[in-house]
Enzyme design. Structure first.
Site, PDB file in Angstrom:
ATOM      1  N   ARG A 103       0.880  -1.186   0.000  1.00  0.00           N
ATOM      2  CA  ARG A 103       0.000   0.000   0.000  1.00  0.00           C
ATOM      3  C   ARG A 103       0.907   1.223   0.000  1.00  0.00           C
ATOM      4  O   ARG A 103       1.682   1.408   0.958  1.00  0.00           O
ATOM      5  CB  ARG A 103      -0.914  -0.021   1.224  1.00  0.00           C
ATOM      6  N   ARG A 291     -13.668  -9.107   0.723  1.00  0.00           N
ATOM      7  CA  ARG A 291     -12.245  -8.841   0.468  1.00  0.00           C
ATOM      8  C   ARG A 291     -11.428 -10.099   0.805  1.00  0.00           C
ATOM      9  O   ARG A 291     -10.515 -10.485   0.084  1.00  0.00           O
ATOM     10  CB  ARG A 291     -11.743  -7.674   1.347  1.00  0.00           C
TER      11      ARG A 291
HETATM   12  N1   CP Z   1     -11.382  -0.447   1.981  1.00  0.00           N
HETATM   13  C1   CP Z   1     -10.127  -0.484   2.460  1.00  0.00           C
HETATM   14  O1   CP Z   1      -9.145  -0.678   1.724  1.00  0.00           O
HETATM   15  O2   CP Z   1     -10.059  -0.284   3.801  1.00  0.00           O
HETATM   16  P1   CP Z   1      -8.717  -0.108   4.676  1.00  0.00           P
HETATM   17  O3   CP Z   1      -8.141   1.243   4.354  1.00  0.00           O
HETATM   18  O4   CP Z   1      -9.198  -0.215   6.092  1.00  0.00           O
HETATM   19  O5   CP Z   1      -7.758  -1.196   4.306  1.00  0.00           O
HETATM   20  N1  NVA Z   2      -9.990   6.536  -1.474  1.00  0.00           N
HETATM   21  C1  NVA Z   2      -9.667   6.090  -0.149  1.00  0.00           C
HETATM   22  C2  NVA Z   2      -9.870   4.621  -0.028  1.00  0.00           C
HETATM   23  C3  NVA Z   2      -9.569   4.044   1.316  1.00  0.00           C
HETATM   24  C4  NVA Z   2      -9.771   2.571   1.375  1.00  0.00           C
HETATM   25  C5  NVA Z   2      -8.228   6.467   0.174  1.00  0.00           C
HETATM   26  O1  NVA Z   2      -7.352   6.339  -0.695  1.00  0.00           O
HETATM   27  O2  NVA Z   2      -7.972   6.921   1.289  1.00  0.00           O
END
Ligand code: CP
Ligand code: NVA
Length: 309
Positions: A103, A291
């Site tokens: 991420r 998920r």
């Molecule tokens: N929807 C999602 O990716 O949630 P998190 O940011 O909690 O991982």
């Molecule tokens: N668009 C949001 C999604 C979080 C899961 C973000 O990037 O923060």
């Protein structure tokens, strides 16, 4: 049509319609049989530059349920934070683990990790896309509506990472999508162009939420302020509110049995009214649970372990 899934999963465009169907079939099976051993002796690193509840939990739990071992790494505690190059870091992953779920702020970081190592790299959210989210959301839509054919998806709000992946996923899977955003917060232009090449009639970008939602079978929204956008929070809220909030009134323009979706975390009173997200049309909790099942299926496909199911 999207390209066939190879080593990495960085974008929804890395999948064909056939890949999506195959992953969904595996996910349905894994949803019935939670524990198995296909990932035994595999170690997968989770490198996170941003916070997470669902993505971290679903990947860690999913890897363990498949018999594998996850290693969570907060990027700020790695040598990346002290200037070690991404290239050298990618080589270290390759030497120690069998795959990386990452991420990141910049999508290019994922591309470097993927090109500089021989192991699979999975996008767990970047500034550009959130493909694991949308892959599971397509599974949820199919589960709730019976099929992906003839679905009319409306996305209302910020043209962000989730929106970009939803546009691509809809085009590849054969759903129609209408996206309503302010001009200033439109989805990524290259992604929209690619989706329109895949599905010339199926992708519509507009400003008016009522036009987008009219006749929809699925109404989807996400936060107005994504991780990394905090500096423009005030400006964004002014631009989005009240016009782009998903309210009961806006939902009444969708089909009667339309479902409401949100990737979570949600901000009630901003992108969605509490009565909608906590109401009978909302599927957000099942959406979150899926998920787990879909990402497990994705891992088996990326590691070529489908035959061992
Ligand atoms: N929807 C999602 O990716 O949630 P998190 O940011 O909690 O991982
Ligand atoms: N668009 C949001 C999604 C979080 C899961 C973000 O990037 O923060």
């Amino acid at each position: 049509m999207g390209k066939k899934l190879e080593k990495d999963f960085l974008s929804m465009a890395d999948l064909t319609k056939h890949d999506i169907a195959e992953i969904m079939a595996i996910a349905s099976r894994l949803k019935r049989y939670k524990y198995s051993r296909q990932l035994e002796n595999r170690t997968i690193a989770l490198l996170f530059e941003k916070p997470s509840t669902r993505t971290r939990l679903s990947f860690e739990a999913g890897i363990i349920q498949l018999g594998g071992s996850p290693i969570y790494m907060d990027a700020s505690t790695t040598q990346l934070s002290r200037g070690e190059s991404l290239e050298d870091t990618a080589k270290m992953f390759e030497r120690f683990v069998d795959g990386v779920v990452a991420r990141v702020y910049k999508h290019e970081t994922l591309v470097t990790l993927a090109t500089k190592s021989r192991i699979p790299v999975i996008n767990a959210l970047s500034n550009l896309e959130h493909p694991c989210q949308i892959l599971s959301d397509l599974f949820t839509i199919r589960e709730k509506k019976g099929s992906l054919e003839n679905q009319k998806i409306a996305y209302v709000g910020d043209g962000n990472n989730v929106c970009n992946s939803l546009i691509l996923g809809s085009a590849i899977a054969g759903c129609n999508i209408a996206v309503a955003t302010p001009d200033k917060y439109k989805p990524n232009n290259n992604i929209v162009e690619l989706a329109k090449r895949i599905s010339p009639e199926g992708v519509k970008i507009m400003n008016n939420p009522y036009d987008a939602v009219s006749g929809a079978t699925v109404v989807y929204t996400d936060v107005f302020v994504s991780m990394g956008d905090e500096a423009s929070k005030e400006e964004r809220l002014k631009e989005f509110l009240p016009k782009y909030q998903v309210t009961k009134k806006l939902m009444s323009y969708a089909q009667k049995d339309a479902i409401f979706m949100h990737c979570l975390p949600a901000h009630r009173g901003e992108e969605v009214e509490a009565d909608v997200i906590d109401g009978p049309q909302s599927v957000v909790l099942d959406q979150a649970e899926n998920r787990l099942h879909v990402q497990k299926a994705l891992l088996l496909k990326l590691f070529n372990l489908v035959a061992y199911l």
